[in-house]
Design a protein around this motif. Structure first.
Motif, short mmCIF file in Angstrom:
data_model
loop_
_atom_site.label_atom_id
_atom_site.label_comp_id
_atom_site.label_asym_id
_atom_site.label_seq_id
_atom_site.Cartn_x
_atom_site.Cartn_y
_atom_site.Cartn_z
N PHE A 110 0.84 -1.20 0.00
CA PHE A 110 0.00 0.00 0.00
C PHE A 110 0.87 1.25 0.00
O PHE A 110 0.61 2.20 -0.75
CB PHE A 110 -0.95 0.04 1.20
CG PHE A 110 -1.66 1.35 1.32
CD1 PHE A 110 -2.78 1.61 0.54
CD2 PHE A 110 -1.18 2.36 2.14
CE1 PHE A 110 -3.41 2.84 0.60
CE2 PHE A 110 -1.81 3.59 2.21
CZ PHE A 110 -2.93 3.83 1.44
N TYR A 124 -2.30 -0.14 -6.42
CA TYR A 124 -3.34 -0.27 -5.39
C TYR A 124 -4.04 -1.63 -5.50
O TYR A 124 -4.34 -2.26 -4.48
CB TYR A 124 -4.37 0.86 -5.49
CG TYR A 124 -3.89 2.16 -4.90
CD1 TYR A 124 -3.72 2.30 -3.52
CD2 TYR A 124 -3.62 3.25 -5.71
CE1 TYR A 124 -3.28 3.50 -2.98
CE2 TYR A 124 -3.19 4.45 -5.17
CZ TYR A 124 -3.02 4.57 -3.80
OH TYR A 124 -2.57 5.76 -3.27
N TYR A 144 -2.01 -4.30 -3.90
CA TYR A 144 -2.19 -4.28 -2.45
C TYR A 144 -3.51 -4.95 -2.05
O TYR A 144 -3.54 -5.77 -1.13
CB TYR A 144 -2.15 -2.84 -1.90
CG TYR A 144 -2.69 -2.76 -0.50
CD1 TYR A 144 -1.95 -3.27 0.57
CD2 TYR A 144 -3.94 -2.23 -0.24
CE1 TYR A 144 -2.47 -3.24 1.87
CE2 TYR A 144 -4.45 -2.20 1.05
CZ TYR A 144 -3.72 -2.70 2.10
OH TYR A 144 -4.22 -2.67 3.37
N ALA A 153 -7.33 2.55 0.22
CA ALA A 153 -6.97 2.08 -1.13
C ALA A 153 -8.18 2.19 -2.06
O ALA A 153 -8.06 2.66 -3.20
CB ALA A 153 -6.46 0.64 -1.10
#
Length: 186
Positions: free
Chosen positions: A109, A139, A142, A154
């Protein structure tokens, strides 16, 4: 006094290290460990420059993979706090070598966020959509980890990024996910 000034602290620590009996006869491992602990000592003194110097010296001599990963993470965090996002990325990228490192997931992240902050600070004059798509991919990487720490944020960032490239369905879906997690990060 509990807190020493950074300049005198450096001199006192180095003087103490040289006064340790048999300090010239340390094993390699003991010497490398001193670099590690010295780096962390500076870190706890909020002296990021000296922490970086000693932790990098440790990293270049160490063999303990867990500590090396921890060192990369901390150096990245230090640069992150100083808003040196490109430098933070250079350390966070090194964590790819350590897939089992416990903080690797939230670091993904932070990598995405660093790319986002760099984009905001200096947006590209050409290929803006391509740059945004690369950030989106970070993103999404993540989010695939199932880590919960930054999940809400996110999704919020993804909604904003998809809005920039006018993908309205994705904007809607990601903002809905943001509201679903409702971690009140904003």
């Amino acid at each position: 006094k509990l807190l020493m000034k950074a300049a005198s602290f450096d001199e006192k620590v180095l003087a103490a290290l040289t006064k340790i009996p048999d300090s010239k006869q340390l094993t390699r491992e003991q010497g490398v460990n001193r670099l590690y602990y010295l780096g962390w000592t500076y870190y706890f003194q909020n002296d990021n420059q000296n922490a970086k110097k000693w932790l990098l010296a440790y990293e270049s001599n160490a063999e303990d993979k867990t500590r090396i990963a921890r060192t990369y993470y901390q150096l990245g965090q230090n640069e992150w706090q100083e808003k040196n996002y490109k430098e933070a990325l250079s350390f966070f990228d090194k964590l790819d070598q350590f897939p089992e490192f416990p903080l690797r997931k939230p670091t993904l992240f932070l990598k995405a966020e660093a790319h986002y902050q760099i984009f905001l600070k200096d947006p590209p004059q050409t290929d803006k959509e391509e740059s945004i798509e690369k950030i989106i991919a970070h993103y999404q990487t993540y989010l695939k980890t199932e880590d919960q720490q930054y999940r809400s944020l996110a999704y919020f960032r993804l909604g904003s990024l998809f809005a920039e490239i006018q993908q309205n369905l994705q904007v809607h879906n990601n903002y809905q996910q943001y509201l679903h997690y409702n971690q009140q990060q904003y």
